[in-house]
Design a protein around this motif. Structure first.
Motif, PDB file in Angstrom:
ATOM      1  N   LEU A  84     -55.463  12.528   2.648  1.00  0.00           N
ATOM      2  CA  LEU A  84     -54.731  13.787   2.789  1.00  0.00           C
ATOM      3  C   LEU A  84     -54.799  14.297   4.227  1.00  0.00           C
ATOM      4  CD1 LEU A  84     -55.778  15.577  -0.530  1.00  0.00           C
ATOM      5  CD2 LEU A  84     -53.554  14.550   0.003  1.00  0.00           C
ATOM      6  N   ALA A  85     -55.930  14.081   4.881  1.00  0.00           N
ATOM      7  CA  ALA A  85     -56.048  14.497   6.283  1.00  0.00           C
ATOM      8  C   ALA A  85     -55.089  13.695   7.162  1.00  0.00           C
ATOM      9  CB  ALA A  85     -57.485  14.316   6.766  1.00  0.00           C
ATOM     10  N   ARG A  86     -54.953  12.401   6.885  1.00  0.00           N
ATOM     11  CA  ARG A  86     -54.012  11.584   7.655  1.00  0.00           C
ATOM     12  C   ARG A  86     -52.585  12.086   7.442  1.00  0.00           C
ATOM     13  NH1 ARG A  86     -53.890   5.168   6.855  1.00  0.00           N
ATOM     14  NH2 ARG A  86     -55.670   5.315   8.308  1.00  0.00           N
ATOM     15  N   LEU A  87     -52.237  12.379   6.194  1.00  0.00           N
ATOM     16  CA  LEU A  87     -50.885  12.859   5.899  1.00  0.00           C
ATOM     17  C   LEU A  87     -50.615  14.188   6.602  1.00  0.00           C
ATOM     18  CD1 LEU A  87     -50.710  11.939   2.109  1.00  0.00           C
ATOM     19  CD2 LEU A  87     -49.359  10.919   3.947  1.00  0.00           C
ATOM     20  N   ALA A  88     -51.602  15.069   6.594  1.00  0.00           N
ATOM     21  CA  ALA A  88     -51.439  16.353   7.278  1.00  0.00           C
ATOM     22  C   ALA A  88     -51.229  16.148   8.771  1.00  0.00           C
ATOM     23  CB  ALA A  88     -52.654  17.237   7.023  1.00  0.00           C
ATOM     24  N   SER A  89     -51.931  15.173   9.351  1.00  0.00           N
ATOM     25  CA  SER A  89     -51.773  14.904  10.785  1.00  0.00           C
ATOM     26  C   SER A  89     -50.388  14.369  11.104  1.00  0.00           C
ATOM     27  CB  SER A  89     -52.843  13.913  11.257  1.00  0.00           C
ATOM     28  OG  SER A  89     -52.586  12.606  10.769  1.00  0.00           O
ATOM     29  N   GLN A  90     -49.729  13.766  10.104  1.00  0.00           N
ATOM     30  CA  GLN A  90     -48.360  13.281  10.283  1.00  0.00           C
ATOM     31  C   GLN A  90     -47.326  14.395  10.095  1.00  0.00           C
ATOM     32  OE1 GLN A  90     -48.106  10.151   7.334  1.00  0.00           O
ATOM     33  NE2 GLN A  90     -48.716   8.570   8.795  1.00  0.00           N
ATOM     34  N   GLY A  91     -47.789  15.556   9.644  1.00  0.00           N
ATOM     35  CA  GLY A  91     -46.869  16.667   9.418  1.00  0.00           C
ATOM     36  C   GLY A  91     -46.427  16.833   7.982  1.00  0.00           C
ATOM     37  N   ALA A  92     -47.019  16.065   7.062  1.00  0.00           N
ATOM     38  CA  ALA A  92     -46.640  16.191   5.650  1.00  0.00           C
ATOM     39  C   ALA A  92     -47.109  17.534   5.100  1.00  0.00           C
ATOM     40  CB  ALA A  92     -47.246  15.057   4.833  1.00  0.00           C
ATOM     41  N   GLU A  93     -46.301  18.105   4.199  1.00  0.00           N
ATOM     42  CA  GLU A  93     -46.630  19.379   3.563  1.00  0.00           C
ATOM     43  C   GLU A  93     -46.779  19.160   2.061  1.00  0.00           C
ATOM     44  OE1 GLU A  93     -44.665  23.794   2.644  1.00  0.00           O
ATOM     45  OE2 GLU A  93     -43.609  22.367   3.946  1.00  0.00           O
ATOM     46  N   LEU A  94     -47.965  19.443   1.539  1.00  0.00           N
ATOM     47  CA  LEU A  94     -48.230  19.295   0.115  1.00  0.00           C
ATOM     48  C   LEU A  94     -48.034  20.633  -0.581  1.00  0.00           C
ATOM     49  CD1 LEU A  94     -49.300  17.718  -2.363  1.00  0.00           C
ATOM     50  CD2 LEU A  94     -51.614  18.323  -1.609  1.00  0.00           C
ATOM     51  N   ARG A  95     -47.157  20.650  -1.580  1.00  0.00           N
ATOM     52  CA  ARG A  95     -46.906  21.857  -2.350  1.00  0.00           C
ATOM     53  C   ARG A  95     -47.348  21.609  -3.796  1.00  0.00           C
ATOM     54  NH1 ARG A  95     -40.772  23.641  -0.320  1.00  0.00           N
ATOM     55  NH2 ARG A  95     -41.214  23.547   1.939  1.00  0.00           N
ATOM     56  N   VAL A  96     -48.435  22.235  -4.207  1.00  0.00           N
ATOM     57  CA  VAL A  96     -48.936  22.063  -5.570  1.00  0.00           C
ATOM     58  C   VAL A  96     -48.320  23.105  -6.496  1.00  0.00           C
ATOM     59  CG1 VAL A  96     -51.078  20.985  -4.807  1.00  0.00           C
ATOM     60  CG2 VAL A  96     -50.975  23.467  -5.084  1.00  0.00           C
ATOM     61  N   ARG A  97     -48.405  22.812  -7.785  1.00  0.00           N
ATOM     62  CA  ARG A  97     -47.783  23.618  -8.838  1.00  0.00           C
ATOM     63  C   ARG A  97     -46.261  23.710  -8.650  1.00  0.00           C
ATOM     64  NH1 ARG A  97     -52.775  26.513  -8.184  1.00  0.00           N
ATOM     65  NH2 ARG A  97     -53.987  26.472 -10.105  1.00  0.00           N
ATOM     66  N   TRP A  98     -45.705  22.690  -8.044  1.00  0.00           N
ATOM     67  CA  TRP A  98     -44.256  22.548  -7.939  1.00  0.00           C
ATOM     68  C   TRP A  98     -43.833  21.494  -8.957  1.00  0.00           C
ATOM     69  CZ3 TRP A  98     -40.235  23.634  -4.006  1.00  0.00           C
ATOM     70  CH2 TRP A  98     -40.524  24.791  -3.266  1.00  0.00           C
ATOM     71  N   ARG A  99     -43.354  21.943 -10.089  1.00  0.00           N
ATOM     72  CA  ARG A  99     -42.985  21.037 -11.186  1.00  0.00           C
ATOM     73  C   ARG A  99     -41.486  20.776 -11.164  1.00  0.00           C
ATOM     74  NH1 ARG A  99     -45.205  19.118 -15.661  1.00  0.00           N
ATOM     75  NH2 ARG A  99     -47.089  20.352 -15.295  1.00  0.00           N
ATOM     76  N   TRP A 100     -41.138  19.499 -11.029  1.00  0.00           N
ATOM     77  CA  TRP A 100     -39.727  19.113 -11.040  1.00  0.00           C
ATOM     78  C   TRP A 100     -39.138  19.361 -12.428  1.00  0.00           C
ATOM     79  CZ3 TRP A 100     -37.352  13.733 -11.888  1.00  0.00           C
ATOM     80  CH2 TRP A 100     -35.992  13.746 -11.556  1.00  0.00           C
ATOM     81  N   THR A 101     -37.943  19.975 -12.473  1.00  0.00           N
ATOM     82  CA  THR A 101     -37.311  20.300 -13.757  1.00  0.00           C
ATOM     83  C   THR A 101     -35.940  19.662 -13.906  1.00  0.00           C
ATOM     84  OG1 THR A 101     -36.445  22.378 -12.837  1.00  0.00           O
ATOM     85  CG2 THR A 101     -38.572  22.471 -14.004  1.00  0.00           C
ATOM     86  N   GLY A 102     -35.574  18.757 -12.992  1.00  0.00           N
ATOM     87  CA  GLY A 102     -34.305  18.048 -13.135  1.00  0.00           C
ATOM     88  C   GLY A 102     -33.405  18.239 -11.931  1.00  0.00           C
ATOM     89  N   PHE A 103     -32.190  17.723 -12.067  1.00  0.00           N
ATOM     90  CA  PHE A 103     -31.215  17.780 -10.979  1.00  0.00           C
ATOM     91  C   PHE A 103     -30.459  19.108 -11.012  1.00  0.00           C
ATOM     92  CE2 PHE A 103     -31.742  13.245 -11.926  1.00  0.00           C
ATOM     93  CZ  PHE A 103     -32.116  12.777 -10.668  1.00  0.00           C
ATOM     94  N   ALA A 104     -30.077  19.576  -9.830  1.00  0.00           N
ATOM     95  CA  ALA A 104     -29.295  20.801  -9.696  1.00  0.00           C
ATOM     96  C   ALA A 104     -28.200  20.540  -8.667  1.00  0.00           C
ATOM     97  CB  ALA A 104     -30.176  21.965  -9.262  1.00  0.00           C
ATOM     98  N   ASP A 105     -27.000  20.215  -9.157  1.00  0.00           N
ATOM     99  CA  ASP A 105     -25.897  19.823  -8.271  1.00  0.00           C
ATOM    100  C   ASP A 105     -26.373  18.669  -7.386  1.00  0.00           C
ATOM    101  OD1 ASP A 105     -24.201  21.768  -9.337  1.00  0.00           O
ATOM    102  OD2 ASP A 105     -25.051  23.298  -8.027  1.00  0.00           O
ATOM    103  N   GLU A 106     -26.427  18.861  -6.090  1.00  0.00           N
ATOM    104  CA  GLU A 106     -26.869  17.785  -5.190  1.00  0.00           C
ATOM    105  C   GLU A 106     -28.341  17.919  -4.821  1.00  0.00           C
ATOM    106  OE1 GLU A 106     -24.360  17.346  -1.823  1.00  0.00           O
ATOM    107  OE2 GLU A 106     -22.516  17.338  -2.997  1.00  0.00           O
ATOM    108  N   GLY A 107     -29.052  18.832  -5.456  1.00  0.00           N
ATOM    109  CA  GLY A 107     -30.459  19.029  -5.156  1.00  0.00           C
ATOM    110  C   GLY A 107     -31.340  18.725  -6.346  1.00  0.00           C
ATOM    111  N   LEU A 108     -32.610  19.050  -6.192  1.00  0.00           N
ATOM    112  CA  LEU A 108     -33.590  18.862  -7.247  1.00  0.00           C
ATOM    113  C   LEU A 108     -34.271  20.203  -7.506  1.00  0.00           C
ATOM    114  CD1 LEU A 108     -33.880  16.080  -5.196  1.00  0.00           C
ATOM    115  CD2 LEU A 108     -34.870  15.342  -7.372  1.00  0.00           C
ATOM    116  N   ALA A 109     -34.331  20.580  -8.785  1.00  0.00           N
ATOM    117  CA  ALA A 109     -34.829  21.904  -9.159  1.00  0.00           C
ATOM    118  C   ALA A 109     -36.323  21.844  -9.474  1.00  0.00           C
ATOM    119  CB  ALA A 109     -34.057  22.426 -10.371  1.00  0.00           C
TER     120      ALA A 109
END
Length: 415
Positions: free
Chosen positions: A134-159
């Motif tokens: 996780l530290a390596r990913l953070a150093s690459q600029g990755a952003e971890l968002r927890v409690r983000w539950r995917w609920t399906g497609f929304a037009d051209e995006g993801l809800a």
């Protein structure tokens, strides 16, 4: 509320984190959306009993074991884009055991290989590796968002359902790494299946893999619950194992059982050789010795040297043959009687998932260009012993690199 992000990974297990690492290494900012309060929960659970990262054997041998759980390798009959056995083998050879070991050492994790070739961190636990990752990913600029539950497609995006309410993300490339259907309480609940099917993606039904089997034991087996069975050979169909397994209150579990579980689940007869290091003729000679005043149990205990083996013989082998030769044959090929696999909620992994025909060799969904998939979402299965985790890492890396190439192409076209 809709947000645009360069790259999106849904699922923070091993496949998802490796996809994010591949995207980050290519210079793309990644958002990692994870439904649970913290990442890699199943990975951490696996590490509680010793994190088996991989198996120290040649990449080709390793990949062949994995590819045996892929779609048939008939290139002539396969439709365009079909992820067949040869393609899965190529993905795993591209990030095989030696590569996984180098990657872990690059995170500062010292490793060792056991007598069977299984590779573990010296500390045995998954948490130090995950923290460094996780530290390596953070150093690459990755952003971890927890409690983000995917609920399906929304037009051209993801809800998503998030702590801040409903959100929609639109990404230049997305990697799905939501796991299969085993251990749903840790996040792999297969809730994504109907959304992908509705989008035209073929998904094979999930089944338990690397699991134990239910057995309706007699009362005589009650004192042996929790006892390890050693020095036997289990076989079912083309599979066999010489490892340990355990008698439980409700059935049988353990590494040796898991290694033959796919064939057992699919209907092959299970067989136990209680004395694999003794041939039938020598065993028959031993059994031909006069019993004297010994009870049947004590006589068999003297012949087999293990009360657990005797109990299994009396449980699964009755009525015992009278002749030494026939009894020796029964001991060498004892029927493994079971009442079916344990439920998928208790399985180490699952078989089934996105069918090969729905994927390109880049692991991109044919029905949803720009969306890739990896890990246990794919329709394959591998034995335990490091094969499962390494293949999740390899497919995550493969999908992440393909997603990065797509983003690079789009950026070049926009200039």
């Amino acid at each position: 509320m809709t947000e645009k992000v360069p790259a999106l990974v849904i699922g923070a297990g091993p496949a998802g984190l490796m996809a994010a690492e591949a995207l980050g290494a290519a210079g793309h900012r990644v958002v990692i959306a994870e439904a649970m309060p913290s990442p890699a929960r199943k990975f951490l659970m696996a590490g509680k009993s010793g994190l088996n990262l991989t198996k120290d054997e040649p990449a080709g041998v390793f990949a062949a074991r994995v590819a045996g759980g892929a779609a048939p390798a008939s290139l002539r009959d396969a439709p365009p884009g079909y992820l067949n056995e040869e393609e899965l083998r190529s993905i795993v050879e591209g990030f095989g055991p030696a590569d996984v070991m180098d990657w872990a050492r690059g995170l500062g994790i010292a490793l060792f290989a056991g007598s069977t070739g299984r590779v573990f961190p010296v500390g045995m636990k998954a948490s130090p590796l995950l923290r460094a990752w996780l530290a390596r990913l953070a150093s690459q600029g990755a952003e971890l968002r927890v409690r983000w539950r995917w609920t399906g497609f929304a037009d051209e995006g993801l809800a998503f359902d998030t702590p801040e309410g409903s959100r929609v993300l639109r990404a230049g490339a997305t990697v799905l790494a939501l796991g299969g259907a085993s251990w749903p309480r840790l996040g792999s609940d297969a809730a994504w299946v109907p959304w992908l099917r509705a989008a035209g993606v073929a998904v094979a039904p999930f089944r338990p893999a690397n699991m134990g089997f239910r057995v309706g034991w007699s009362a005589a087996m009650a004192p042996l619950q929790g006892t390890a069975v050693k020095g036997t050979r289990l076989s079912a169909g083309p599979l066999e194992s010489r490892g340990e397994w355990v008698v439980t209150a409700t059935g049988i579990e353990g590494g040796a059982v898991y290694e033959i579980s796919a064939a057992l689940r699919d209907g092959a007869a299970g067989v136990v050789d209680l004395v694999p290091d003794l041939d039938a003729r020598a065993l028959a000679q031993r059994l031909a010795r006069p019993r004297g005043k010994l009870s049947v149990g004590n006589w068999l205990r003297r012949a087999l040297g293990d009360p657990v083996k005797v109990a299994l013989l009396l449980e699964w082998g009755r009525t015992l043959p009278d002749s030494p030769a026939a009894l020796a044959a029964r001991i060498k090929a004892l029927p493994l009687r079971h009442a079916g696999p344990m439920p998928i909620e208790r399985a180490i992994s699952s078989a089934g998932g996105i069918e090969a025909g729905a994927l390109s060799p880049e692991l991109e969904l044919s029905a949803r260009p720009g969306i890739f998939a990896a890990g246990e979402m794919l329709d394959w299965e591998a034995p335990t012993g490091g094969y499962l985790l390494t293949t999740c890492l390899a497919t995550g890396r493969h999908a992440g690199r393909a997603a990065a190439r797509r983003l690079d192409h789009e950026l070049s076209a926009a200039r």
